[in-house]
Design a protein around this motif. Structure first.
Motif, PDB file in Angstrom:
ATOM      1  N   ASP A  77       0.836  -1.204   0.000  1.00  0.00           N
ATOM      2  CA  ASP A  77       0.000   0.000   0.000  1.00  0.00           C
ATOM      3  C   ASP A  77       0.870   1.252   0.000  1.00  0.00           C
ATOM      4  N   ALA A  78       2.064   1.134   0.565  1.00  0.00           N
ATOM      5  CA  ALA A  78       2.985   2.269   0.628  1.00  0.00           C
ATOM      6  C   ALA A  78       4.401   1.727   0.746  1.00  0.00           C
ATOM      7  N   GLY A  79       5.380   2.612   0.474  1.00  0.00           N
ATOM      8  CA  GLY A  79       6.777   2.214   0.579  1.00  0.00           C
ATOM      9  C   GLY A  79       7.344   1.765  -0.749  1.00  0.00           C
ATOM     10  N   GLU A  80       8.632   1.413  -0.729  1.00  0.00           N
ATOM     11  CA  GLU A  80       9.292   0.988  -1.957  1.00  0.00           C
ATOM     12  C   GLU A  80      10.236  -0.173  -1.699  1.00  0.00           C
ATOM     13  N   ILE A  81      10.505  -0.910  -2.775  1.00  0.00           N
ATOM     14  CA  ILE A  81      11.438  -2.032  -2.758  1.00  0.00           C
ATOM     15  C   ILE A  81      12.576  -1.689  -3.713  1.00  0.00           C
ATOM     16  N   LEU A  82      13.803  -1.875  -3.239  1.00  0.00           N
ATOM     17  CA  LEU A  82      14.972  -1.634  -4.075  1.00  0.00           C
ATOM     18  C   LEU A  82      15.724  -2.947  -4.284  1.00  0.00           C
ATOM     19  N   LEU A  83      16.093  -3.230  -5.515  1.00  0.00           N
ATOM     20  CA  LEU A  83      16.907  -4.398  -5.850  1.00  0.00           C
ATOM     21  C   LEU A  83      18.192  -3.891  -6.475  1.00  0.00           C
ATOM     22  N   ALA A  84      19.319  -4.179  -5.825  1.00  0.00           N
ATOM     23  CA  ALA A  84      20.621  -3.677  -6.272  1.00  0.00           C
ATOM     24  C   ALA A  84      20.601  -2.160  -6.425  1.00  0.00           C
ATOM     25  N   GLY A  85      19.879  -1.499  -5.533  1.00  0.00           N
ATOM     26  CA  GLY A  85      19.836  -0.045  -5.507  1.00  0.00           C
ATOM     27  C   GLY A  85      18.806   0.598  -6.399  1.00  0.00           C
ATOM     28  N   ALA A  86      18.131  -0.189  -7.253  1.00  0.00           N
ATOM     29  CA  ALA A  86      17.149   0.367  -8.189  1.00  0.00           C
ATOM     30  C   ALA A  86      15.735   0.006  -7.739  1.00  0.00           C
ATOM     31  N   PRO A  87      14.788   0.959  -7.796  1.00  0.00           N
ATOM     32  CA  PRO A  87      13.396   0.652  -7.420  1.00  0.00           C
ATOM     33  C   PRO A  87      12.805  -0.415  -8.343  1.00  0.00           C
ATOM     34  N   VAL A  88      12.066  -1.348  -7.741  1.00  0.00           N
ATOM     35  CA  VAL A  88      11.400  -2.397  -8.517  1.00  0.00           C
ATOM     36  C   VAL A  88       9.954  -2.520  -8.053  1.00  0.00           C
ATOM     37  N   HIS A  89       9.131  -3.025  -8.948  1.00  0.00           N
ATOM     38  CA  HIS A  89       7.729  -3.310  -8.613  1.00  0.00           C
ATOM     39  C   HIS A  89       7.367  -4.630  -9.263  1.00  0.00           C
ATOM     40  N   PHE A  90       7.109  -5.633  -8.446  1.00  0.00           N
ATOM     41  CA  PHE A  90       6.762  -6.957  -8.958  1.00  0.00           C
ATOM     42  C   PHE A  90       5.249  -7.144  -8.881  1.00  0.00           C
ATOM     43  N   SER A  91       4.629  -7.307 -10.047  1.00  0.00           N
ATOM     44  CA  SER A  91       3.176  -7.518 -10.083  1.00  0.00           C
ATOM     45  C   SER A  91       2.820  -8.978  -9.855  1.00  0.00           C
ATOM     46  N   THR A  92       3.775  -9.878 -10.108  1.00  0.00           N
ATOM     47  CA  THR A  92       3.539 -11.316  -9.946  1.00  0.00           C
ATOM     48  C   THR A  92       4.810 -11.979  -9.428  1.00  0.00           C
ATOM     49  N   PRO A  93       4.691 -13.180  -8.846  1.00  0.00           N
ATOM     50  CA  PRO A  93       5.885 -13.923  -8.443  1.00  0.00           C
ATOM     51  C   PRO A  93       6.811 -14.235  -9.612  1.00  0.00           C
ATOM     52  N   LEU A  94       6.245 -14.395 -10.810  1.00  0.00           N
ATOM     53  CA  LEU A  94       7.088 -14.681 -11.979  1.00  0.00           C
ATOM     54  C   LEU A  94       8.033 -13.521 -12.263  1.00  0.00           C
ATOM     55  N   GLU A  95       7.564 -12.299 -12.049  1.00  0.00           N
ATOM     56  CA  GLU A  95       8.431 -11.144 -12.272  1.00  0.00           C
ATOM     57  C   GLU A  95       9.565 -11.127 -11.251  1.00  0.00           C
ATOM     58  N   ALA A  96       9.268 -11.512 -10.005  1.00  0.00           N
ATOM     59  CA  ALA A  96      10.309 -11.574  -8.981  1.00  0.00           C
ATOM     60  C   ALA A  96      11.332 -12.655  -9.317  1.00  0.00           C
ATOM     61  N   GLU A  97      10.842 -13.790  -9.808  1.00  0.00           N
ATOM     62  CA  GLU A  97      11.750 -14.871 -10.194  1.00  0.00           C
ATOM     63  C   GLU A  97      12.644 -14.437 -11.347  1.00  0.00           C
ATOM     64  N   ALA A  98      12.075 -13.721 -12.298  1.00  0.00           N
ATOM     65  CA  ALA A  98      12.857 -13.254 -13.442  1.00  0.00           C
ATOM     66  C   ALA A  98      13.954 -12.286 -13.005  1.00  0.00           C
TER      67      ALA A  98
END
Length: 505
Positions: free
Chosen positions: A59-80
């Motif tokens: 609902d709020a906040g952000e996720i960073l992967l290797a310093g870059a913001p990411v948004h995963f809509s599905t588990p498949l995107e996270a796996e990729a």
């Protein structure tokens, strides 16, 4: 360990209807570390994992992967993106071979056909990286759960995972299998993989962790180096209580009479165990006494109750009732011998919400009598009205659907169901969870009154203050083992917490 987090969150929040699951959570996971997530049930661990892996959206906040913001809509995107998650239940296809599971959905091909020779070779190489040698042509279900988990890890590594999340991976493993798994995890860590590990087992936490994040009530309580966090302090932070605080006094609770303390056990368990679930355990439950089971979630409390009640089969050990060895192959056997069990999850395993209060109360008694000896409507109404009055159940009448009652009143109906069978032993697993304070004390007053009349009670609660307050004896469990037993009243919560945390008396 790198100075820069591979995965981090800032102010992560998630709310479900009526529940604040995550609140402003900051989290950091570094490459080349094993980071353990600790917390009681409902602390927010699973929700955090689900948000990190695209199962739920924040609902709020952000996720960073290797310093870059990411948004995963599905588990498949996270796996990729290189995030692989292994759950408590192995999420593979047991009817397929080991090699097919490792390369499912991405089989190498040659001239349009699946290249089985390459698949088998590469599967062996993937397992070899984990120091495993399996026949990759064999069906996955021919191997034990521990090996299936290794196959799941090999699959994750074969797709170049940078982050490996393991949610309760050791819950069904024995000690030797846990040791093998930890050897593999350390090797992966040393290769630079970032590992997020979720467990309820304290000893395993300190055996495998570089750092620990403690969650409580949807919030991050803190992040610590494992070497700098004493186990007693960890327990205190998980439960949200300072061990040195003034505890709730026993008040009007009275110890069992001397005659009860000296009575022969109604039920005795000798070396009762189930592989991967509970180590050999001895317990005596005496008439007219409350035996409390104390321990954190995952310590083996509910597993003990289910084994004693025949809901799960013990692999070894023996149970005797009134001095006679019995075989409890099912709950029906337990009920026939005079046992009753109010389960931890009353909504899933206890109440039948669409049935009336009356129908819920007579359910166990009718099952014991057999459906060919039906309890008349008049008799069932008489029983229901008797227990509505006796337990103070607040309802319009006995025909009101149980699902319309409050949680506390639903719990009282569940208690009435088993009291109607006139048991000799009553097992109560978290009987006051999810109900208001007044209802808690009212239910426990009823329990003590039943005990005074000679009923033997096995009482389980995650609230140590409650266990200390009502129990005549306390068995302390840690990591699926009984580690101590306290006899008599006058013990403090501090003593129990110390034993849970690994202290010695």
């Amino acid at each position: 360990m790198s100075a820069t987090p591979l995965l981090e969150t800032h102010g992560l929040s998630r709310t479900f209807p009526g529940v604040r699951a995550l609140a402003n959570v900051d989290f950091r996971l570094y490459p080349g570390e094993i980071h353990t997530l600790m917390g009681q049930n409902g602390a927010g661990k699973s929700t955090l994992i689900n948000v990190l892996t695209g199962v739920h959206q924040p609902d709020a906040g952000e996720i960073l992967l290797a310093g870059a913001p990411v948004h995963f809509s599905t588990p498949l995107e996270a796996e990729a993106a290189g995030i692989q998650t292994l759950y408590q239940e192995v999420n593979l296809c047991p009817n397929l071979s080991v090699a097919e599971n490792i390369f499912a959905g991405r089989q190498p091909r040659r001239r349009g056909l699946i290249d089985w020779k390459t698949i088998h070779r590469r599967a062996e190489e993937a397992l070899g990286e984990l120091n495993l040698a399996l026949d990759v042509t064999q069906s996955l279900d021919t191997y034990p759960i521990a090996m299936q988990q290794m196959v799941a890890i090999a699959r994750a590594m074969s797709v170049d995972a940078r982050i490996l999340i393991l949610d309760e991976p050791t819950s069904s493993l024995d000690d030797s299998e846990v040791t093998r798994l930890f050897e593999v995890l350390r090797k992966l860590r040393d290769s630079g993989i970032a590992i997020l590990f979720v467990t309820h087992f304290l000893e395993q936490t300190y055996a495998i962790s570089d750092r620990i994040t403690v969650m409580r009530n949807g919030e991050r309580e803190g992040e610590y180096l494992a070497a700098d966090l004493p186990v007693q302090t960890l327990v205190a932070k998980m439960v949200g209580q300072q061990l040195a605080r003034e505890r709730l006094e026993p008040g009007n609770e009275q110890p069992a009479p001397a005659s009860a303390a000296n009575a022969a056990p109604w039920l005795s368990a000798h070396g009762v165990a189930r592989r991967g679930v509970l180590s050999p355990l001895d317990l005596d439950v005496q008439p007219g006494q409350i035996l409390g089971l104390a321990g954190l979630l995952g310590s083996g409390r509910t597993e003990t109750a289910r084994l004693l009640f025949g809901a799960d089969r013990a692999d070894e050990g023996a149970v005797s009732i009134a001095g006679e060895t019995v075989k409890l192959s099912s709950p029906r056997d337990a009920v026939r011998h005079g046992m009753a069990y109010c389960p931890e999850d009353r909504k899933k395993e206890g109440i039948v919400a669409d049935l009336s209060i009356r129908e819920n109360i007579v359910l166990a008694l009718q099952a014991r009598r057999g459906w060919w000896r039906m309890i008349s409507r008049a008799r069932s109404r008489e029983l229901a009205n008797e227990y509505i009055a006796q337990l103070g159940i607040k309802a319009r009448d006995a025909e009101q659907p149980l699902g319309l009652l409050s949680g506390g009143n639903q719990q009282k109906v569940l208690l009435a169901r088993w009291l109607a069978t006139e048991p000799e032993l009553l097992i109560l697993d978290e009987p006051t969870r999810g109900i208001d304070v007044a209802a808690k004390f009212e239910i426990m007053d009823r329990v003590r009154a039943l005990c005074a009349k000679g009923l033997a009670i096995l009482f389980i609660s995650s609230e140590i203050s409650e266990v200390v307050r009502v129990s005549d004896r306390i068995a302390v469990l840690r990591d699926r083992r009984k580690v101590a037993e306290l006899n008599g009243h006058g013990h403090s919560e501090d003593e129990v917490y110390d034993l849970i945390a690994g202290g010695h008396r």
